[in-house]
Design an enzyme around this catalytic site. Sequence first.
Site, mmCIF file in Angstrom:
data_model
loop_
_atom_site.group_PDB
_atom_site.id
_atom_site.type_symbol
_atom_site.label_atom_id
_atom_site.label_comp_id
_atom_site.label_asym_id
_atom_site.label_seq_id
_atom_site.Cartn_x
_atom_site.Cartn_y
_atom_site.Cartn_z
ATOM 1 C CB THR A 113 3.494 42.781 -48.493
ATOM 2 O OG1 THR A 113 4.039 43.956 -49.090
ATOM 3 C CG2 THR A 113 4.488 42.228 -47.482
ATOM 4 C CB CYS A 114 5.812 40.984 -53.128
ATOM 5 S SG CYS A 114 4.592 41.633 -54.281
ATOM 6 N N GLY A 115 7.165 43.335 -53.708
ATOM 7 C CA GLY A 115 7.685 44.582 -54.233
ATOM 8 C C GLY A 115 6.602 45.504 -54.756
#
Length: 289
Positions: free
Chosen positions: A240-242
Site C-alpha cells: 500500500t502507499c498513498g
Amino acid sequence: MAMDEPKTLVSTDWLEAHLKDPDLRVLDASWYLPTAGRDPKAEYAKVHIPGARFFDIDDIADSRSSLPHMVPTPEKFISRMRAMGIGDGHQVVVYDTAGVFSAPRVWWTFRLMGKHDIAVLDGGFPKWLAEGHPVEDMPPILRERHITVQRHAELVKNVTQVAAASKLGDHEIIDARAPGRFAGVDPEPRPGLRVGHIPGSKNVHFATLLNPDGTMKSPEALRAVFKAAGVDLRKPAITTCGSGVNAAMLALALELVGHRNHAVYDGSWAEWGMYNDLRVATAKAASEA
C-alpha cells in the site's frame, strides 16, 4: 538481434541494444503527485526514449471510481493498448522520468492483466540520459495490434480484504509512504485525509529500495530492507502507499526477492484515510499505549 528471455528489470544497455527489435515496445509512464507541479505528458512530448509511447496513469484508469488512477477494466486496458500498438507477442519495457517511481505501477497493471512480457527500466530516464543514450521528440507511428488479457484478481486487494487482513494479521501489510506520513506526524498531500497508517502494517519507504544511482537494490539488499522493517517474507503480502503507485514499487521488490504471493491495495491511503469507520494507527498512539 533475437530478444532475450523477458525480464522483470532490464538495464539501460540492454534496452539500447534491443531498441530496434520489431517486437519491443517502450512506454513512458511518468507520473507525479499534484503538488510536484510537473506535467509528465508535456515533458514526454519534448524528449523521450526513441519509439516510446506515453502511458497516462491517470487516464488509463477506472473512470467510474472517485479514487485516483484505479486500475482500468480489462476492456478499457485492451482498447487503449490496441490503439497504442501494443499487442500479444510484444516485449514491453516501461520507464519514468523520476528513475524508478511510477513505472512499476504500469508493470504491475500489465501483470494484473495477465501479461508477463513486461519489464521496468532500471534507473529509468535519468540513468538513460546520464549515460548518453539516444532520445527523440517525435511521436511514434502507431498501428493497432491485437491484445488478449486475462485478469488475475489475486494481484489486487480492495478495502474490505485489507481490513480483514489487518484484523486477522494473516498478511504482511507493507506501506511505501515516507516515515513521517506513516507515523501520522506529517500531513497527507491530498486534502481531507486522516493521518497515520493501517493497523498492523509495516513501513518500507519506497526510497529505501533504491541505490544512490536510482537503480533497484540487489535481491540480497532488498531482503535486508524488508527484514529491517520487520516484514516476514514467509507470509502473503499486501502493499500500500498513498494512491497505489509506490505500492507497485514494493510489489516489484517482492518479485525480485522471489516472493510471489503479493497483491497491491489499489485504493491505498487515498481510500483508507477517507473513511472514519476504518481504524488508523499513529506513532503517537503507539507511544501512549
